[in-house]
Design an enzyme around this catalytic site. Structure first.
Site, PDB file in Angstrom:
ATOM      1  N   GLY A  14      -3.479 -30.003  -7.348  1.00 48.56           N
ATOM      2  CA  GLY A  14      -2.362 -30.914  -7.632  1.00 48.56           C
ATOM      3  C   GLY A  14      -1.563 -31.239  -6.391  1.00 48.56           C
ATOM      4  O   GLY A  14      -0.334 -31.344  -6.432  1.00 48.56           O
ATOM      5  N   ARG A  17       0.785 -35.168  -4.451  1.00 48.05           N
ATOM      6  CA  ARG A  17       2.210 -35.531  -4.332  1.00 48.05           C
ATOM      7  C   ARG A  17       3.058 -34.294  -4.614  1.00 48.05           C
ATOM      8  O   ARG A  17       2.532 -33.217  -4.892  1.00 48.05           O
ATOM      9  CB  ARG A  17       2.584 -36.651  -5.308  1.00 48.05           C
ATOM     10  N   ASN A  92      -1.368 -25.010  -8.547  1.00 47.98           N
ATOM     11  CA  ASN A  92      -0.104 -25.747  -8.654  1.00 47.98           C
ATOM     12  C   ASN A  92      -0.132 -26.898  -9.649  1.00 47.98           C
ATOM     13  O   ASN A  92       0.903 -27.247 -10.228  1.00 47.98           O
ATOM     14  CB  ASN A  92       0.255 -26.279  -7.259  1.00 47.98           C
ATOM     15  N   SER A 154       7.523 -21.925 -14.498  1.00 48.18           N
ATOM     16  CA  SER A 154       8.773 -22.683 -14.585  1.00 48.18           C
ATOM     17  C   SER A 154       9.792 -21.818 -15.313  1.00 48.18           C
ATOM     18  O   SER A 154       9.402 -20.930 -16.089  1.00 48.18           O
ATOM     19  CB  SER A 154       8.498 -23.943 -15.414  1.00 48.18           C
ATOM     20  N   TYR A 167       4.592 -26.855 -23.042  1.00 51.09           N
ATOM     21  CA  TYR A 167       4.771 -26.596 -21.604  1.00 51.09           C
ATOM     22  C   TYR A 167       5.227 -25.159 -21.379  1.00 51.09           C
ATOM     23  O   TYR A 167       4.676 -24.438 -20.549  1.00 51.09           O
ATOM     24  CB  TYR A 167       5.798 -27.585 -21.052  1.00 51.09           C
ATOM     25  N   LYS A 171       3.270 -22.173 -19.446  1.00 50.45           N
ATOM     26  CA  LYS A 171       3.896 -21.574 -18.259  1.00 50.45           C
ATOM     27  C   LYS A 171       4.187 -20.086 -18.472  1.00 50.45           C
ATOM     28  O   LYS A 171       4.251 -19.319 -17.508  1.00 50.45           O
ATOM     29  CB  LYS A 171       5.184 -22.338 -17.906  1.00 50.45           C
ATOM     30  N   ILE A 200      13.221 -29.168  -9.344  1.00 50.44           N
ATOM     31  CA  ILE A 200      12.841 -29.600  -7.988  1.00 50.44           C
ATOM     32  C   ILE A 200      12.645 -31.112  -8.049  1.00 50.44           C
ATOM     33  O   ILE A 200      12.050 -31.626  -8.998  1.00 50.44           O
ATOM     34  CB  ILE A 200      11.513 -28.913  -7.558  1.00 50.44           C
TER      35      ILE A 200
HETATM   36  N1  LIG Z   1       9.456 -30.355 -10.367  1.00 46.42           N
HETATM   37  C1  LIG Z   1       9.996 -29.364 -11.032  1.00 46.42           C
HETATM   38  O1  LIG Z   1      11.224 -29.290 -11.218  1.00 46.42           O
HETATM   39  C2  LIG Z   1       9.156 -28.257 -11.578  1.00 46.42           C
HETATM   40  C3  LIG Z   1       9.787 -27.216 -12.272  1.00 46.42           C
HETATM   41  C4  LIG Z   1       9.035 -26.176 -12.762  1.00 46.42           C
HETATM   42  C5  LIG Z   1       7.673 -26.134 -12.550  1.00 46.42           C
HETATM   43  N2  LIG Z   1       7.065 -27.176 -11.900  1.00 46.42           N
HETATM   44  C6  LIG Z   1       5.622 -27.077 -11.726  1.00 46.42           C
HETATM   45  O2  LIG Z   1       5.289 -27.335 -10.377  1.00 46.42           O
HETATM   46  C7  LIG Z   1       3.964 -27.895 -10.309  1.00 46.42           C
HETATM   47  C8  LIG Z   1       3.983 -29.157  -9.463  1.00 46.42           C
HETATM   48  O3  LIG Z   1       4.784 -30.142 -10.131  1.00 46.42           O
HETATM   49  P1  LIG Z   1       5.508 -31.361  -9.369  1.00 46.42           P
HETATM   50  O4  LIG Z   1       6.922 -31.321  -9.787  1.00 46.42           O
HETATM   51  O5  LIG Z   1       5.146 -31.358  -7.938  1.00 46.42           O
HETATM   52  O6  LIG Z   1       4.831 -32.578 -10.164  1.00 46.42           O
HETATM   53  P2  LIG Z   1       4.130 -33.927  -9.611  1.00 46.42           P
HETATM   54  O7  LIG Z   1       3.864 -34.764 -10.799  1.00 46.42           O
HETATM   55  O8  LIG Z   1       4.947 -34.489  -8.504  1.00 46.42           O
HETATM   56  O9  LIG Z   1       2.760 -33.385  -8.986  1.00 46.42           O
HETATM   57  C9  LIG Z   1       1.790 -32.730  -9.779  1.00 46.42           C
HETATM   58  C10 LIG Z   1       0.410 -33.189  -9.359  1.00 46.42           C
HETATM   59  O10 LIG Z   1      -0.558 -32.504 -10.198  1.00 46.42           O
HETATM   60  C11 LIG Z   1      -1.597 -33.427 -10.488  1.00 46.42           C
HETATM   61  N3  LIG Z   1      -2.313 -33.059 -11.709  1.00 46.42           N
HETATM   62  C12 LIG Z   1      -1.835 -32.989 -12.968  1.00 46.42           C
HETATM   63  N4  LIG Z   1      -2.816 -32.717 -13.827  1.00 46.42           N
HETATM   64  C13 LIG Z   1      -3.950 -32.598 -13.099  1.00 46.42           C
HETATM   65  C14 LIG Z   1      -5.311 -32.331 -13.417  1.00 46.42           C
HETATM   66  N5  LIG Z   1      -5.707 -32.158 -14.683  1.00 46.42           N
HETATM   67  N6  LIG Z   1      -6.228 -32.280 -12.423  1.00 46.42           N
HETATM   68  C15 LIG Z   1      -5.850 -32.476 -11.129  1.00 46.42           C
HETATM   69  N7  LIG Z   1      -4.570 -32.744 -10.770  1.00 46.42           N
HETATM   70  C16 LIG Z   1      -3.645 -32.800 -11.738  1.00 46.42           C
HETATM   71  C17 LIG Z   1      -0.884 -34.765 -10.674  1.00 46.42           C
HETATM   72  O11 LIG Z   1      -1.759 -35.863 -10.534  1.00 46.42           O
HETATM   73  C18 LIG Z   1       0.195 -34.692  -9.587  1.00 46.42           C
HETATM   74  O12 LIG Z   1      -0.203 -35.336  -8.392  1.00 46.42           O
HETATM   75  C19 LIG Z   1       3.522 -28.118 -11.763  1.00 46.42           C
HETATM   76  O13 LIG Z   1       2.729 -27.030 -12.184  1.00 46.42           O
HETATM   77  C20 LIG Z   1       4.828 -28.141 -12.521  1.00 46.42           C
HETATM   78  O14 LIG Z   1       4.677 -27.789 -13.867  1.00 46.42           O
HETATM   79  C21 LIG Z   1       7.766 -28.222 -11.403  1.00 46.42           C
END
Ligand SMILES: NC(=O)c1ccc[n+]([C@@H]2O[C@H](COP(=O)([O-])OP(=O)(O)OC[C@H]3O[C@@H](n4cnc5c(N)ncnc54)[C@H](O)[C@@H]3O)[C@@H](O)[C@H]2O)c1
Length: 277
Positions: A14, A17, A92, A154, A167, A171, A200
């Site tokens: 992932g 981005r 991730n 998370s 979700y 998690k 984030i």
């Molecule tokens: N942003 C937050 O506040 C936050 C909070 C808690 C946990 N998270 C966790 O952090 C991680 C990253 O999230 P983010 O905020 O950077 O999100 P994001 O959407 O910016 O990036 C996540 C990336 O994962 C890729 N992805 C999703 N499903 C996929 C699959 N089946 N195969 C391949 N790639 C896949 C997406 O295309 C995307 O580019 C995730 O696991 C999310 O649950 C984020």
């Protein structure tokens, strides 16, 4: 920097981005060769270009949907072919598909388990042969080499969050997987830990309804994002008074990828600026 990851190979899922891209960047800046993966080919190529432009030629990519049951095996095989070894795995990739429970379909709930806990399980199972055999040979040769697995959770997984039954279950599940693998793989010198984020600034936490706050998954248009009022309230109730940046999030992950955490395993580190649900 008091450590280097020179000579280490890392896989970050992932990483097209958001936080994944920031993790891949931090690992590359620290000297690791990196395999990046994402479902979104365009975003993945952008990450690769950015890394190469910032002086990191040792970056490879493999696009693909991690929830395709055959893909985790391909990704591990492709990583070994491209990098020659795997020392660091960061599970991730993730997304949210939210509804209150009475509106949550079986498909929706299962999708959250698939990406957040089944996928990390399949990736680690796919890597297990390489990890066990390599570690056994190293130990027999008297070498002490630590490997690193970092899973991502998370505060929705550690604390629960209304509207996120699927979700938060996925998690929470990945925490159980982490703690079990820490016990199974300690003998192979693998540290297995999990980082849990608060809020984030990424596509996932944009104000609900903004143009980019959506993704397509298995034929569904999924709305991403957080209610604007909730975002404001979160900033006020967060000890640091703001959302975190992807780079800050990646910092917590880098700790678990580095020798600084060689005697830490099976632990959950919350990187959330003091925010709790
Ligand atoms: N942003 C937050 O506040 C936050 C909070 C808690 C946990 N998270 C966790 O952090 C991680 C990253 O999230 P983010 O905020 O950077 O999100 P994001 O959407 O910016 O990036 C996540 C990336 O994962 C890729 N992805 C999703 N499903 C996929 C699959 N089946 N195969 C391949 N790639 C896949 C997406 O295309 C995307 O580019 C995730 O696991 C999310 O649950 C984020």
């Amino acid at each position: 920097m008091s450590f280097t990851l020179k000579g280490k190979s890392a896989l970050v899922t992932g990483s097209g981005r958001g936080i994944g891209r920031a993790i891949a960047t931090r690992l590359a800046h620290s000297g690791a060769a990196v395999m990046i993966n994402d479902l979104d080919q365009e975003a993945l190529q952008e990450t690769e270009c950015l890394l190469r432009l910032s002086g990191h030629p040792n970056v490879h990519h493999l696009a693909g949907d991690l929830t395709d049951p055959s893909f985790p095996d391909q990704l591990i095989k492709g990583t070994l072919e491209a990098l020659g070894s795997i020392d660091i795995i960061v599970n991730n990739a993730g997304y949210s598909w939210d509804s209150v429970i009475q509106k949550t379909t079986d498909e929706q709930f299962q999708a959250m388990l698939d990406i957040h806990v089944v996928t990390p399980f399949r990736i680690l199972r796919a890597a297990s042969g390489y990890i066990r055999e390599t570690a056994k040979a190293e130990i027999a040769a008297g070498k002490h080499v630590m490997r690193k697995v970092v899973n991502i959770t998370s505060i929705a997984g550690t604390e629960g969050n209304p509207g996120q039954a699927g979700y938060s279950s996925g998690k929470a599940g990945v925490i159980g997987l982490t703690k079990t693998m820490a016990k199974e793989w300690g003998r192979y010198n693998v540290n297995v830990n999990v980082v849990g984020f608060g809020l984030i600034e990424t596509r996932l936490t944009q104000a609900l309804g903004s143009e980019d706050a959506k993704m397509e998954m298995h034929g569904h248009q999924i709305k991403l994002g957080v209610q604007p009022a909730l975002l404001e309230a979160a900033k006020h109730s967060c000890a640091l008074g703001r959302l975190g940046t992807p780079e800050e999030a990646a910092g917590a992950v880098l700790f678990f990828c580095s020798p600084l955490s060689d005697y830490v395993t099976g632990e959950v580190l919350i990187c959330g600026g003091g925010f709790h649900l």
